[in-house]
Design a protein around this motif. Structure first.
Motif, short mmCIF file in Angstrom:
data_model
loop_
_atom_site.label_atom_id
_atom_site.label_comp_id
_atom_site.label_asym_id
_atom_site.label_seq_id
_atom_site.Cartn_x
_atom_site.Cartn_y
_atom_site.Cartn_z
N ARG A 77 0.83 -1.20 0.00
CA ARG A 77 0.00 0.00 0.00
C ARG A 77 0.87 1.26 0.00
O ARG A 77 0.65 2.19 -0.79
CB ARG A 77 -0.89 0.02 1.24
N ASP A 78 1.84 1.28 0.91
CA ASP A 78 2.70 2.45 1.02
C ASP A 78 3.51 2.68 -0.25
O ASP A 78 3.72 3.81 -0.68
CB ASP A 78 3.64 2.31 2.22
N LEU A 79 3.98 1.58 -0.85
CA LEU A 79 4.77 1.69 -2.07
C LEU A 79 3.93 2.26 -3.21
O LEU A 79 4.39 3.16 -3.94
CB LEU A 79 5.34 0.34 -2.46
N ILE A 80 2.70 1.76 -3.37
CA ILE A 80 1.84 2.26 -4.44
C ILE A 80 1.53 3.74 -4.23
O ILE A 80 1.56 4.54 -5.17
CB ILE A 80 0.54 1.44 -4.52
N THR A 81 1.25 4.12 -2.98
CA THR A 81 0.98 5.53 -2.67
C THR A 81 2.19 6.39 -3.00
O THR A 81 2.07 7.50 -3.55
CB THR A 81 0.60 5.69 -1.19
N LYS A 82 3.39 5.88 -2.67
CA LYS A 82 4.61 6.63 -2.97
C LYS A 82 4.81 6.78 -4.47
O LYS A 82 5.14 7.88 -4.96
CB LYS A 82 5.82 5.90 -2.37
N LEU A 83 4.59 5.70 -5.21
CA LEU A 83 4.77 5.76 -6.66
C LEU A 83 3.77 6.73 -7.29
O LEU A 83 4.10 7.46 -8.23
CB LEU A 83 4.61 4.37 -7.27
N GLN A 84 2.54 6.74 -6.79
CA GLN A 84 1.51 7.62 -7.35
C GLN A 84 1.87 9.09 -7.20
O GLN A 84 1.42 9.93 -7.98
CB GLN A 84 0.16 7.34 -6.69
N SER A 85 2.67 9.41 -6.20
CA SER A 85 3.04 10.81 -5.95
C SER A 85 4.21 11.28 -6.81
O SER A 85 4.53 12.47 -6.83
CB SER A 85 3.39 11.00 -4.47
N GLN A 86 4.84 10.35 -7.54
CA GLN A 86 5.99 10.72 -8.35
C GLN A 86 5.55 11.21 -9.73
O GLN A 86 4.56 10.71 -10.29
CB GLN A 86 6.93 9.52 -8.49
#
Length: 228
Positions: free
Chosen positions: A118-127
Motif C-alpha cells: 500500500r505504502d509503495l503504491i501511494t509513494k509511486l503515485q506521488s511521483q
C-alpha cells in the motif's frame, strides 16, 4: 537503499530461519475492471491470505491487523506468529510441543506485505513519472488475468487480477535489487482470531531465544538469524 533492503531481507530470514479490502460483487455492468477497482482491495482489506515467493522459497502468510501467521511448506505441524506491535515472534512446533519466543529490535518499520505494498503504491503515485499500463487479458501459468503494470522511477509493480471480480490474485514487485512475487491473494478472509494468539499452547515447553537487534549492524544480525 542497500541498508533498507538488507533489513527487509533480514526480517524475512528471521522468520524463515526460526521455522526453517473490500470485496467486489462481480462486474454487473459487464465492463472491463479499471485499475482503480483493482487497487481497492489492496488499499482497504482488513485481513489477507497470500503466498510470498522469493526465489524458490514459498512462504504462506495469513494477515490480521498487526499480526501474521506464517507457515512454510515442508514444515508440517509448525507455524510462526509475528506480532509487529510487540516486535516479537512466536514459533510453535506442534509435533514437538515446543513454543519459542524471539524478540526483534531496531526495526521500527516492521509491517506486513500488504501494508508495505500500500505504502509503495501511494509513494509511486506521488511521483511525476508515475504510469499505469493496462495490458489487457493475458494467460499466465495457465490462468487468465487482467494485467496492469505500475511504474515510477526504477520500481515496477505488476498486478494480475480476476477479469470478472477485479480482485488482485498475483502481484510481482521489481526493483534493481529485488524481485518479490505474491500469489494466491485473498482479501477480507474471516479468520479465527485464536490463530494469531501470542500465547503458547497449554502444556508446551516454552523457550526464550532472546532477541536480535538490527539497529547496530544489519549484516551481523542477518548472520545471527541464520545461526538461529
Amino acid at each position: 537503499m542497500k541498508n533498507t533492503l538488507t533489513k527487509i531481507a533480514a526480517v524475512i530470514a528471521v522468520v524463515t530461519g526460526v521455522l526453517i479490502g473490500l470485496h467486489f460483487a462481480g462486474n454487473p455492468l459487464g465492463t472491463t475492471p479499471t485499475f482503480a477497482q483493482v487497487l481497492q482491495p489492496i488499499l482497504n482489506a482488513r485481513t489477507a491470505s497470500l503466498d510470498i515467493v522469493i526465489g524458490e522459497t514459498v512462504i504462506h502468510d495469513d494477515i490480521m491487523g498487526a499480526r501474521i501467521r506464517r507457515t512454510v511448506p515442508g514444515m508440517k505441524g509448525a507455524a510462526v506468529i509475528i506480532d509487529f506491535e510487540q516486535q516479537k515472534i512466536l514459533t510453535i512446533d506442534h509435533s514437538k510441543k515446543t513454543a519459542v519466543y524471539v524478540g526483534l529490535r531496531g526495526l521500527p518499520d516492521l509491517r506486513n506485505y500488504v501494508e508495505m505494498l500500500r505504502d509503495l503504491i501511494t509513494k509511486l503515485q506521488s511521483q511525476p513519472d508515475f504510469h499505469v499500463e493496462n495490458r489487457g487479458a493475458q494467460e499466465i501459468q495457465g490462468k487468465d488475468y487482467l494485467v496492469f503494470v505500475v511504474s515510477a522511477g526504477n520500481e515496477t509493480i505488476t498486478i494480475c487480477a480476476d477479469p470478472k471480480t477485479a480482485l488482485p490474485i498475483r502481484i510481482e514487485q521489481k526493483t534493481p535489487n529485488m524481485v518479490i512475487a505474491c500469489d494466491n491473494l485473498q482479501f477480507d478472509v474471516a479468520f479465527d482470531e485464536s490463530l494469531f494468539s501470542m500465547e503458547a499452547p497449554a502444556g508446551y515447553v516454552v523457550q526464550d531465544a532472546g532477541g536480535i537487534d538490527f539497529s547496530e549492524s544489519s549484516e551481523n544480525a542477518f548472520v545471527e538469524t541464520l545461526r538461529i
